[in-house]
Design an enzyme around this catalytic site. Structure first.
Site, PDB file in Angstrom:
ATOM      1  N   SER A  13       0.833  -1.192   0.000  1.00 15.08           N
ATOM      2  CA  SER A  13       0.000   0.000   0.000  1.00 15.08           C
ATOM      3  C   SER A  13       0.879   1.258   0.000  1.00 15.08           C
ATOM      4  O   SER A  13       1.722   1.419  -0.882  1.00 15.08           O
ATOM      5  CB  SER A  13      -0.957  -0.048   1.199  1.00 15.08           C
ATOM      6  N   ASP A  19      -6.100  -3.808  -1.934  1.00 15.49           N
ATOM      7  CA  ASP A  19      -5.097  -3.463  -0.926  1.00 15.49           C
ATOM      8  C   ASP A  19      -4.258  -4.669  -0.492  1.00 15.49           C
ATOM      9  O   ASP A  19      -4.786  -5.646   0.053  1.00 15.49           O
ATOM     10  CB  ASP A  19      -5.834  -2.870   0.279  1.00 15.49           C
TER      11      ASP A  19
END
Length: 280
Positions: free
Chosen positions: A47, A166
């Protein structure tokens, strides 16, 4: 490509994500750039950790600081009311378009480095982690996929024919993966103070309901705390043949996932610089 097994390397840098909490790693990596510290064979980012690492490898000091303290704080990116009305809470489309246009990461420069960057994404169908090497061609889409927080961003970017989200869902701190890839000297930059452990979702039924169309992803969300805490256990008690160097925010670190107060972000950045200086 999806990495399996070992790549024969010995030293790795692992950087956790955490949205705005990435300001700490931005400070750490900017200090690494300032002193020319780059003794790693490969790095793995998740991320915001992956975007921080990309800017570091591309020799762009200050880029991550600017993205987090400026672009990410704008109303066009974070808007809870838009989310309630059915839109994105975190509009990655807007953020990626404007930063690619105004302060793009130099993918060519990144590819010239001898240190490969592996970016963690989560397969929406299976809920499994993918560890994909960044290239000049896939960089922007790959980083976007790793940062695509489920539900807060309502789309799933496609990478190599797979819908991704994610990377922190499947592997928030890929230190065990770094070990499996051959690293025996691992530096880990965390985005929460030492001692933090993740708790399981309290409303698991709600997560499953919201992700009804993606049961594999829902199960990964249910196991996220377990996977996260396993990584912390590995860091605290590594195998005898492995050394772990940890850089963590101080206990007074005030930045959360969607913090936008400029003074808190700037302090978090300076805390990252100070922590890097102390560690090195």
């Amino acid at each position: 490509m999806i990495i399996e097994g070992t790549v024969g390397t010995k030293s790795a840098l692992v950087v956790e994500g955490g949205a705005m909490r990435g300001i700490f790693a931005a400070g750490v990596l900017d200090h690494f750039l300032d002193i020319g510290y780059r003794p790693f064979d490969f790095c793995i980012g998740v991320s915001a950790g992956s975007t921080n690492l990309a800017a570091w490898l591309a020799n762009q000091p200050g880029r991550s600081h600017r993205v987090i303290t400026d672009y990410s704080c704008r109303k066009q990116f974070i808007d809870l009311m838009r989310f309630i009305r059915g839109g994105h809470w975190l509009d990655l489309d807007w953020l990626w378009d404007i930063t690619i246009d105004e302060i793009p990461i130099d993918g060519w420069e990144l590819e010239q480095q001898p240190i490969p960057l592996f970016v963690v994404t989560t397969n929406v169908t299976t809920g499994e982690a993918h560890y994909i090497e960044a290239t000049e061609q896939n960089l922007n889409q790959l980083l976007k996929a790793s940062c695509a927080v489920p539900l807060a961003y309502r789309y799933y970017p496609e990478i190599d024919g797979f819908h991704m989200t994610d990377g922190g869902v499947a592997d928030s701190i890929p230190v065990i993966k770094a070990y499996e890839m051959g690293a025996r000297d691992i530096t880990v930059v965390l985005s929460r103070p030492q001692g933090y452990r993740k708790s399981a979702p309290k409303s698991q039924w709600l997560v499953r309901k919201l992700l009804n169309d993606s049961p594999g992803l829902a199960e990964a969300m249910m196991k996220r705390a377990e996977t996260y805490n396993q990584a912390i256990d590995f860091i605290d008690n590594p195998p005898e043949d492995c050394r772990i160097n940890v850089i963590v925010p101080p206990r007074e670190f005030e930045v959360g996932r969607v913090t936008t107060e400029s003074h808190k972000l700037q302090k978090g950045y300076e805390q990252g610089i100070a922590a890097a200086k102390l560690r090195l």
